[in-house]
Design a protein around this motif. Structure first.
Motif, mmCIF file in Angstrom:
data_model
loop_
_atom_site.group_PDB
_atom_site.id
_atom_site.type_symbol
_atom_site.label_atom_id
_atom_site.label_comp_id
_atom_site.label_asym_id
_atom_site.label_seq_id
_atom_site.Cartn_x
_atom_site.Cartn_y
_atom_site.Cartn_z
ATOM 1 N N ILE A 100 0.836 -1.206 0.000
ATOM 2 C CA ILE A 100 0.000 0.000 0.000
ATOM 3 C C ILE A 100 0.868 1.252 0.000
ATOM 4 N N ALA A 101 1.956 1.231 0.770
ATOM 5 C CA ALA A 101 2.857 2.378 0.825
ATOM 6 C C ALA A 101 3.466 2.660 -0.550
ATOM 7 N N GLU A 102 3.794 1.593 -1.266
ATOM 8 C CA GLU A 102 4.365 1.759 -2.601
ATOM 9 C C GLU A 102 3.352 2.359 -3.563
ATOM 10 N N GLN A 103 2.095 1.997 -3.414
ATOM 11 C CA GLN A 103 1.044 2.498 -4.307
ATOM 12 C C GLN A 103 0.624 3.930 -3.979
ATOM 13 N N THR A 104 0.669 4.285 -2.678
ATOM 14 C CA THR A 104 0.135 5.580 -2.261
ATOM 15 C C THR A 104 1.200 6.596 -1.867
ATOM 16 N N LYS A 105 2.375 6.099 -1.485
ATOM 17 C CA LYS A 105 3.473 6.938 -0.986
ATOM 18 C C LYS A 105 3.160 7.566 0.367
ATOM 19 N N GLU A 106 2.060 7.124 1.004
ATOM 20 C CA GLU A 106 1.655 7.697 2.284
ATOM 21 C C GLU A 106 2.062 6.796 3.458
ATOM 22 N N ALA A 107 1.924 7.326 4.676
ATOM 23 C CA ALA A 107 2.318 6.612 5.891
ATOM 24 C C ALA A 107 1.260 5.592 6.306
ATOM 25 N N LEU A 108 1.724 4.455 6.814
ATOM 26 C CA LEU A 108 0.815 3.429 7.318
ATOM 27 C C LEU A 108 1.231 3.022 8.719
ATOM 28 N N HIS A 109 0.223 2.684 9.549
ATOM 29 C CA HIS A 109 0.467 2.277 10.929
ATOM 30 C C HIS A 109 -0.364 1.047 11.280
ATOM 31 N N LEU A 110 0.238 0.185 12.072
ATOM 32 C CA LEU A 110 -0.447 -0.961 12.655
ATOM 33 C C LEU A 110 -0.526 -0.706 14.146
ATOM 34 N N GLY A 111 -1.760 -0.725 14.695
ATOM 35 C CA GLY A 111 -1.921 -0.385 16.100
ATOM 36 C C GLY A 111 -2.832 -1.343 16.835
ATOM 37 N N ILE A 112 -2.581 -1.462 18.139
ATOM 38 C CA ILE A 112 -3.410 -2.285 19.019
ATOM 39 C C ILE A 112 -3.855 -1.442 20.201
ATOM 40 N N ARG A 113 -4.872 -1.920 20.903
ATOM 41 C CA ARG A 113 -5.392 -1.183 22.047
ATOM 42 C C ARG A 113 -4.549 -1.396 23.294
ATOM 43 N N ASP A 114 -4.399 -0.344 24.059
ATOM 44 C CA ASP A 114 -3.767 -0.414 25.375
ATOM 45 C C ASP A 114 -4.555 0.507 26.301
ATOM 46 N N GLY A 115 -5.473 -0.077 27.087
ATOM 47 C CA GLY A 115 -6.321 0.732 27.959
ATOM 48 C C GLY A 115 -7.224 1.637 27.147
ATOM 49 N N ASP A 116 -7.159 2.962 27.397
ATOM 50 C CA ASP A 116 -7.979 3.907 26.635
ATOM 51 C C ASP A 116 -7.189 4.541 25.493
ATOM 52 N N GLY A 117 -6.072 3.888 25.118
ATOM 53 C CA GLY A 117 -5.265 4.411 24.021
ATOM 54 C C GLY A 117 -4.874 3.323 23.045
ATOM 55 N N ILE A 118 -4.129 3.708 22.027
ATOM 56 C CA ILE A 118 -3.579 2.749 21.072
ATOM 57 C C ILE A 118 -2.061 2.850 21.099
ATOM 58 N N ILE A 119 -1.407 1.737 20.763
ATOM 59 C CA ILE A 119 0.044 1.714 20.633
ATOM 60 C C ILE A 119 0.377 1.283 19.208
ATOM 61 N N MET A 132 3.844 12.323 9.055
ATOM 62 C CA MET A 132 3.168 12.277 10.340
ATOM 63 C C MET A 132 4.202 12.068 11.443
ATOM 64 N N GLN A 133 4.033 12.797 12.550
ATOM 65 C CA GLN A 133 4.930 12.644 13.692
ATOM 66 C C GLN A 133 4.479 11.443 14.524
ATOM 67 N N SER A 134 5.141 10.309 14.336
ATOM 68 C CA SER A 134 4.761 9.095 15.061
ATOM 69 C C SER A 134 5.982 8.185 15.167
ATOM 70 N N ARG A 135 5.884 7.189 16.050
ATOM 71 C CA ARG A 135 6.974 6.239 16.211
ATOM 72 C C ARG A 135 6.397 4.918 16.698
ATOM 73 N N ILE A 136 7.114 3.838 16.413
ATOM 74 C CA ILE A 136 6.719 2.533 16.930
ATOM 75 C C ILE A 136 6.845 2.565 18.452
ATOM 76 N N GLY A 137 5.803 2.130 19.129
ATOM 77 C CA GLY A 137 5.760 2.221 20.584
ATOM 78 C C GLY A 137 5.087 3.486 21.064
ATOM 79 N N GLY A 138 4.807 4.396 20.113
ATOM 80 C CA GLY A 138 4.118 5.628 20.474
ATOM 81 C C GLY A 138 2.669 5.363 20.810
ATOM 82 N N ARG A 139 2.083 6.254 21.597
ATOM 83 C CA ARG A 139 0.719 6.059 22.094
ATOM 84 C C ARG A 139 -0.146 7.266 21.771
#
Length: 260
Positions: A100-119, A132-139
């Protein structure tokens, strides 16, 4: 390895094929007799009986009393479940995100729930300068992210209210939800359409689309999102991005054992 050895390896073993033919036939019935099975798999009754007795000894088949009717146990499910437990969600999802990144050139994220947030557990950066300002492990909060919305959308209202019972809705932008009631109203739409949208709710000038990933029990366990600046938004792109995400998450969910 010689050609002869290679050919021998790919030769189908008739007894193994008969076992799986029996298993497939049994899966179509709550219980089935030896005579019916032998006719279905086109094998003699004596052979089918021997296979059934061996599968019974191994715990894959049960026999109803002393009659000749047999049924599958949950042993096969247990075996497949153990295999699914070893599936690495990141390694499973990464090829789809890369495509998808190759087709769109945009950022992609995989996230899971942690309490009332996502990681975020994996990401692919955009190929543009504006990122986008983000990082793996970011919440980030559930209530202001596309991934958060798809993680919640299929949950009952009582469950969602319990998740946020001690949460203060802090607005990141003017468009961030201020109350749980406002979020619940949007989640109804997310559930119907099958994807969630963060419309500059987490970061000004940034839109995100999220699609759910299901496990074998039909539970949403993760979300896959695509993020892009509003300046690159067009209705045509939006529809394309939704389609790409939903196609990817559907295939990922299938590999996790989910069937519709």
């Amino acid at each position: 390895m010689t050609n002869e050895e290679n050919n021998q390896q790919i030769e189908p073993v008739s007894s193994v094929m008969k076992v799986f033919a029996i298993l497939n036939a049994m899966a179509e019935h709550k219980s089935v007799g030896v005579t019916e099975l032998s006719q279905t798999v086109m094998t003699s009754k004596s052979t089918v009986y021997r296979f059934l007795q061996t599968m019974k000894m191994l715990g894959f088949v049960s026999q109803e009393g002393d009659d000749d009717r047999y049924s599958l146990t949950l042993k096969l499910f247990e075996v497949s479940s153990k295999a699914l437990e070893h599936v690495d969600l990141v390694s499973l999802t990464e090829p789809y995100m890369a495509s998808i990144a190759e087709q769109t050139k945009e950022a992609l994220h995989l996230g899971i729930r942690d309490g009332d947030g996502i990681i975020y557990i994996y990401k692919v950066d955009a190929q543009y300068n504006l990122r986008m300002q983000s990082r793996i492990g970011g919440r980030n909060p559930l209530y202001s992210t596309a991934i958060g919305k798809v993680l919640l959308a299929e949950r009952p209202e009582s469950y969602i209210r319990d998740v946020f019972k001690d949460t203060q809705f802090v607005p990141s932008t003017e468009k961030t939800h201020r109350t749980i009631d406002a979020l619940l109203e949007e989640l109804q739409q997310v559930k119907v359409q099958g994807y969630g949208v963060d419309n500059e709710e987490q970061e000004e000038g940034l839109r995100c689309i999220g699609s759910p990933i299901y496990d074998r029990l039909g539970n949403v366990i993760a979300g896959l999102s695509l993020s892009f600046p509003t300046l690159r938004y067009t209705p045509e792109k939006f529809e394309k991005y939704v389609s790409l995400l939903q196609e990817a998450t559907s295939k990922i969910s299938e590999k996790l054992g989910h069937t519709k």
